[in-house]
Design an enzyme around this catalytic site. Structure first.
Site, PDB file in Angstrom:
ATOM      1  N   HIS A 189     -11.921  -6.871   7.334  1.00  0.00           N
ATOM      2  CA  HIS A 189     -12.641  -6.425   6.142  1.00  0.00           C
ATOM      3  C   HIS A 189     -13.876  -5.610   6.504  1.00  0.00           C
ATOM      4  O   HIS A 189     -14.811  -5.504   5.705  1.00  0.00           O
ATOM      5  CB  HIS A 189     -13.056  -7.634   5.273  1.00  0.00           C
ATOM      6  CG  HIS A 189     -11.906  -8.395   4.710  1.00  0.00           C
ATOM      7  ND1 HIS A 189     -11.210  -9.324   5.430  1.00  0.00           N
ATOM      8  CD2 HIS A 189     -11.302  -8.340   3.496  1.00  0.00           C
ATOM      9  CE1 HIS A 189     -10.233  -9.831   4.688  1.00  0.00           C
ATOM     10  NE2 HIS A 189     -10.278  -9.245   3.510  1.00  0.00           N
ATOM     11  N   GLU A 239       0.804  -1.212   0.000  1.00  0.00           N
ATOM     12  CA  GLU A 239       0.000   0.000   0.000  1.00  0.00           C
ATOM     13  C   GLU A 239       0.844   1.272   0.000  1.00  0.00           C
ATOM     14  O   GLU A 239       0.487   2.273  -0.628  1.00  0.00           O
ATOM     15  CB  GLU A 239      -0.957  -0.009   1.193  1.00  0.00           C
ATOM     16  CG  GLU A 239      -2.125  -0.967   1.057  1.00  0.00           C
ATOM     17  CD  GLU A 239      -1.745  -2.438   1.272  1.00  0.00           C
ATOM     18  OE1 GLU A 239      -2.551  -3.326   0.923  1.00  0.00           O
ATOM     19  OE2 GLU A 239      -0.623  -2.699   1.808  1.00  0.00           O
TER      20      GLU A 239
END
Length: 739
Positions: free
Chosen positions: A539, A469
Site C-alpha cells: 500500500h 483490475e
C-alpha cells in the site's frame, strides 16, 4: 453437411460478377435458409479468404512482405458469422485468424494486402501493425493487438456503451459547443439491438481476460457473441494441454444467461445456423452467446512456424480431409448449386481479383518515416496547449485535495453525460435501496474520493466493478472506443499490475496502431505512494517511471488541491488516455489546501510550477516530496543563507523541459528528488538530459535524492529511512551548495 430451415439475419446477395444465377434454383432456400445465390457468395468469400492467404504466403517467400499468419481452415465458421451479423451496425473485436469474417463484412483483398506490405495507403494501420490486424471504423471493426484475449474485455465495454446510449439517448448527440469547449464530439451511432462480436482461439481461453469478460457478460446480460475458433493447437500446444477435458464448452456451460453452441466449424451450413441463432439470442436482450466451432489448421501457425516439428503426418492428413473449402466445393457440385464450369469461373474470378489486388499492393508506396510519430497522441486536442490555461475564480474556504477531486468529478459529470465512474468500491452502495432510504451513509471509495457520486448520478453512471483490475481498464477501453468517457479508479497503485497488459499493449497504443482511426480517451485515477504509517509493501509503492516510459499515455501527479482539480479537469476534457496519480498522503494534508477555483478551471499538461523561487540551487520534484523539499528549502535559507528554487513538475509525461532548463541556467546547481527508488527511477532521465544539454551551465554534478532501492516496510522507523524525508533533502542541498 447439415441442412436447416432457419431464416438468415441479413441478405447475402451475390457479387456483380456472379449476379446472373438464373440457371440455378432461384430464390428458394436450399440449406440453412440460404438460396443458391447466397450459397455461392458464401463459398466465394471462403475461397477469396484462402486465396489471399495463399498470395501472402507467396509474397512472403518472395520477401515482399515480412510476416504471414493465415485464416485457412476457419473460413466456413467466419463467413457464417459475417453473414449473420451487420457491418457498420454491430461491432467487431476480431483476432488475427479472422480474415474471412472481415472480407464478409466488406473489407477488400487489396485493403488486406496493403497491410501485408506495410503500405502508406494501408487504411488499417499505415504500416504499423503486422498483417491480419483488421481495422475499419466504417465497418465497426476495432483495431486488435497481437495479444491474446485482451479484446474480450474491450467487447464488454463496447456492449455496455451501446446499452448506455440506448438508455441515455441524449448523451449520444453532439454536445452544445457552448458547454463543451474542448472535446471534439461527433454524434454517436447506436442501435438498441446491436451485437458485439469477439473471437479468440481455443488457446486464448486460458487467459484471465477471457474469464473476466465472461463474468461481466453473464452478470450484465450483455449482447456479446463470443466465437471460439478451436483448431486444436495454440502454436504447438494441443488443446488438451490448454483446456481441462479438452473442451472449453464444458468449462463455461454453467455461466448463467448464456446461449451456448458447439459445432463443426468446417460445416458452412451448421456454422450459419448456429450463428443466426446466437445473434438472434443476443439481439433479443436475453444475454451473451458463445459459439464454439471445431475447425482445422491446414497451414502452420504462421509462416514462421513449422508444424511438422510437433504434428504427425497422419494428423495433418486427417485435418486435410476436413478442409472446409474442399468440403463445400463437393457439396455445391453434389447439390447442383454450381456445375464444374461455374465453379471454375468462380475460382478464376477470385484469382483474378487477388492478382489485381496483389499487384496494386506490391506497387504501393511503403509507409514513410515522417509518419512515425503521427497519431501517437491526439492531433485535434492537445492538453499542453493554451486552451487549457485558465485563471482560477476562487470561492469559499480552503479545501483539501480529496474534496476538490470529488468536486471536479461532480462538475464534469453534470457537464458531460458520457462520463461514467467505476472501479472497486467506488459506488456509495451497490445495493442502493438502503442508501436511498437513508439507512446507510454510503462508501464512495476506500478514501471517500467518489463519495456521493452514485447517489447523485445513479447506478448507470457510478458503479462497482469486479475485483479485477484488468477488467476495469479493459472495459474502459471498449467504452472509450465506442464514444464514452470512462473515469476509472484503481484502488491502490500497488494493485495496478494485473491491468498492465491492458495499459501497455492496448490503451496506450490504440490510436497509433490504428493510424488514428480509433482512440480510447479514458482517465485512470490511481491513489499511490507512501508516508502513510503502516502502508507496507502493498500500500505504499511508487513506480511512475514505468508508465512515463510508455508512449501514447499522459501521466500527471498533482501536489496540491488546486492543481489536482485543474489537472483532473484537463484529463477528462482532453482526447488522450491519462494516468492520474493521486498521492494518498496529500488527500487531507494541511499543505496544499486551496479554495474552489470554479467549474472551468484547467491546468495544461507539460507545464511545471515554481513552488518556490530562488537563485542559488534548483530542486526538481513532484508529488508528496514537494512539501518536504519546501521544508528543506526554508531551512536552507534560515540556517545557510542559501536561496533554493523548487520546481513542482505536476506533469510527468509530458514534462516541462523549458522550466527545468531556465532554472538550471539561473542557479547552475540542481537536485532531483522523488519518492520512488533511485536506480532506474524517474529522475535518472532528467539528470541524463541535463548532463547532455546543460553541461556547460552546471557548477556541480547533478544530484538525486530518492527512495532506497527496496520496498517500503511496515515499521515506521524503517519506512522513514526508506523514503526521502526533508532532512535527507536538506543534507543533499547543503552538500551541493558547498560544491
Amino acid at each position: 453437411m447439415a441442412r436447416a430451415t432457419s431464416t438468415p439475419v441479413q441478405s447475402a446477395d451475390a457479387p456483380a460478377d456472379l449476379a446472373d444465377l438464373s440457371d440455378l434454383r432461384g430464390s428458394q432456400p436450399i440449406a440453412g435458409g440460404l438460396n443458391a445465390a447466397q450459397l455461392v457468395r458464401f463459398y466465394r468469400l471462403m475461397y477469396l479468404s484462402r486465396k489471399v492467404d495463399d498470395r501472402e504466403i507467396l509474397l512472403k517467400r518472395q520477401q515482399k512482405i515480412f510476416f504471414q499468419i493465415s485464416c485457412a481452415g476457419h473460413e466456413a465458421l467466419l463467413v457464417a458469422a459475417g453473414l449473420a451479423l451487420r457491418p457498420g451496425y454491430d461491432w467487431f473485436f476480431p483476432y488475427y485468424r479472422d480474415r474471412a469474417i472481415c472480407l464478409a463484412l466488406g473489407q477488400t483483398a487489396e485493403e488486406q494486402l496493403l497491410q501485408a506490405v506495410g503500405a502508406a495507403d494501408d487504411k488499417q494501420s499505415g504500416g504499423r501493425q503486422m498483417p491480419s490486424h483488421w481495422t475499419s471504423p466504417e465497418l465497426h471493426i476495432v483495431s486488435p493487438s497481437s495479444s491474446t484475449a485482451t479484446q474480450c474485455l474491450h467487447a464488454i465495454g463496447c456492449a455496455e456503451a451501446g446499452r448506455y446510449f440506448s438508455h441515455h439517448p441524449e448523451s449520444a448527440k453532439k454536445p452544445d459547443p457552448a458547454l463543451f469547449d474542448y472535446r471534439q464530439f461527433k454524434d454517436v451511432q447506436y442501435h438498441g439491438d446491436e451485437v458485439t462480436y469477439v473471437s479468440i482461439g481455443e488457446g486464448s481461453t486460458s487467459q484471465g481476460e477471457f474469464w473476466e469478460s465472461l463474468n461481466s457478460a453473464s452478470n450484465n446480460k450483455l449482447p456479446v457473441m463470443y466465437v471460439v475458433e478451436d483448431n486444436g493447437y495454440a502454436i504447438s500446444t494441443p488443446v488438451e494441454a490448454n483446456t481441462p477435458g479438452g473442451s472449453i464448452s464444458k468449462l463455461v456451460a454453467n455461466f448463467p444467461n448464456f446461449h451456448f453452441a458447439e459445432i463443426d466449424g468446417t460445416d458452412p451450413i451448421a456454422s450459419y445456423e448456429a450463428m443466426v441463432e446466437a445473434v438472434a439470442y443476443c439481439r433479443s436482450g436475453k444475454g451473451p452467446a458463445l459459439v464454439h466451432g471445431h475447425v482445422v489448421r491446414p497451414y502452420s501457425h504462421s509462416l514462421s512456424d513449422d508444424e511438422r516439428k510437433y504434428r504427425s503426418e497422419e494428423e495433418i492428413q486427417a485435418d486435410a480431409l476436413r478442409d472446409p473449402i474442399a468440403k463445400m466445393q463437393v457439396w455445391l457440385l453434389e447439390k447442383g448449386v454450381l456445375d464444374q464450369r461455374g465453379l471454375d469461373e468462380l475460382h478464376k474470378s477470385v484469382e483474378d481479383e487477388v492478382q489485381v489486388a496483389s499487384d496494386r499492393a506490391v506497387g504501393a508506396q511503403p509507409a514513410q518515416p515522417p509518419t512515425i510519430l503521427l497519431h501517437q497522441y491526439s492531433e485535434n486536442l492537445n492538453p499542453t496547449d493554451g486552451r487549457f490555461s485558465s485563471t482560477p475564480q476562487n470561492s469559499g474556504e480552503d479545501r483539501t485535495m480529496l474534496d476538490l477531486i470529488n468536486t471536479c468529478l461532480r462538475d464534469e459529470m453534470r457537464r458531460d453525460e458520457r462520463i461514467v465512474v467505476f472501479g472497486e468500491d467506488v459506488a456509495d452502495a451497490t445495493r442502493d435501496q438502503a442508501l436511498r432510504a437513508g439507512a446507510v451513509k454510503g462508501k464512495g471509495g476506500v478514501f471517500g474520493v467518489t463519495a456521493g457520486l452514485q447517489y447523485e448520478f445513479g447506478n448507470d453512471r457510478v458503479f462497482n466493478s469486479p475485483l479485477a483490475e484488468a477488467n476495469i481498464v479493459g472495459r474502459a477501453i471498449g467504452m472509450a472506443v465506442r464514444g464514452m468517457k470512462p473515469v476509472v479508479e484503481i484502488q491502490f497503485f500497488d494493485y495496478i499490475w494485473p491491468a498492465m497488459h491492458q495499459m501497455r499493449n492496448e490503451m496506450s497504443v490504440m490510436r497509433w496502431r490504428s493510424n488514428g482511426t480509433f482512440s480510447c480517451p479514458l482517465v485512470m485515477r490511481v491513489p499511490m505512494g507512501g508516508y502513510l504509517t503502516g502502508g507496507s509493501i502493498y500500500h505504499s509503492q511508487s513506480g511512475e517511471s514505468i508508465f512515463t516510459h510508455t508512449p501514447g499515455v499522459r501521466v500527471v501527479m498533482p501536489s496540491d488541491a488546486r492543481d489536482a482539480i485543474g489537472l483532473l479537469r484537463t484529463a477528462i476534457r482532453c482526447d488522450d488516455p491519462v494516468l492520474f496519480f493521486e498521492h494518498k498522503n496529500l488527500y487531507r494534508a494541511v499543505y496544499g489546501r486551496e479554495p474552489y477555483p470554479g467549474p472551468d478551471y484547467t491546468v495544461p499538461f507539460g507545464k511545471a510550477k515554481v513552488a518556490r523561487k530562488g537563485k542559488d540551487l534548483t530542486v526538481i520534484t513532484y508529488g508528496a516530496v514537494v512539501p518536504r523539499a519546501l521544508e528543506a528549502a526554508r531551512r536552507m535559507e534560515v540556517e545557510k543563507g542559501i536561496d533554493v528554487e523548487v520546481i513542482d513538475l505536476r506533469s510527468l509525461s509530458p514534462y516541462d523541459w523549458e522550466a527545468i532548463a531556465e532554472s538550471v541556467r539561473k542557479t547552475s546547481k540542481v537536485l532531483i528528488a522523488h519518492e520512488d527508488m533511485q536506480s532506474w527511477g524517474y529522475g535518472a532521465e532528467i539528470a541524463a538530459r541535463i548532463g547532455d544539454e546543460l553541461f556547460h551551465d552546471l557548477d556541480a554534478p547533478v544530484r538525486r535524492v530518492a527512495g532506497m532501492d527496496t520496498f517500503v516496510a511496515y515499521q515506521p522507523i524503517l519506512e522513514d529511512l526508506i523514503l526521502p524525508q526533508a532532512g535527507r533533502i536538506f543534507d543533499a542541498m547543503v552538500e551541493l551548495a558547498a560544491f
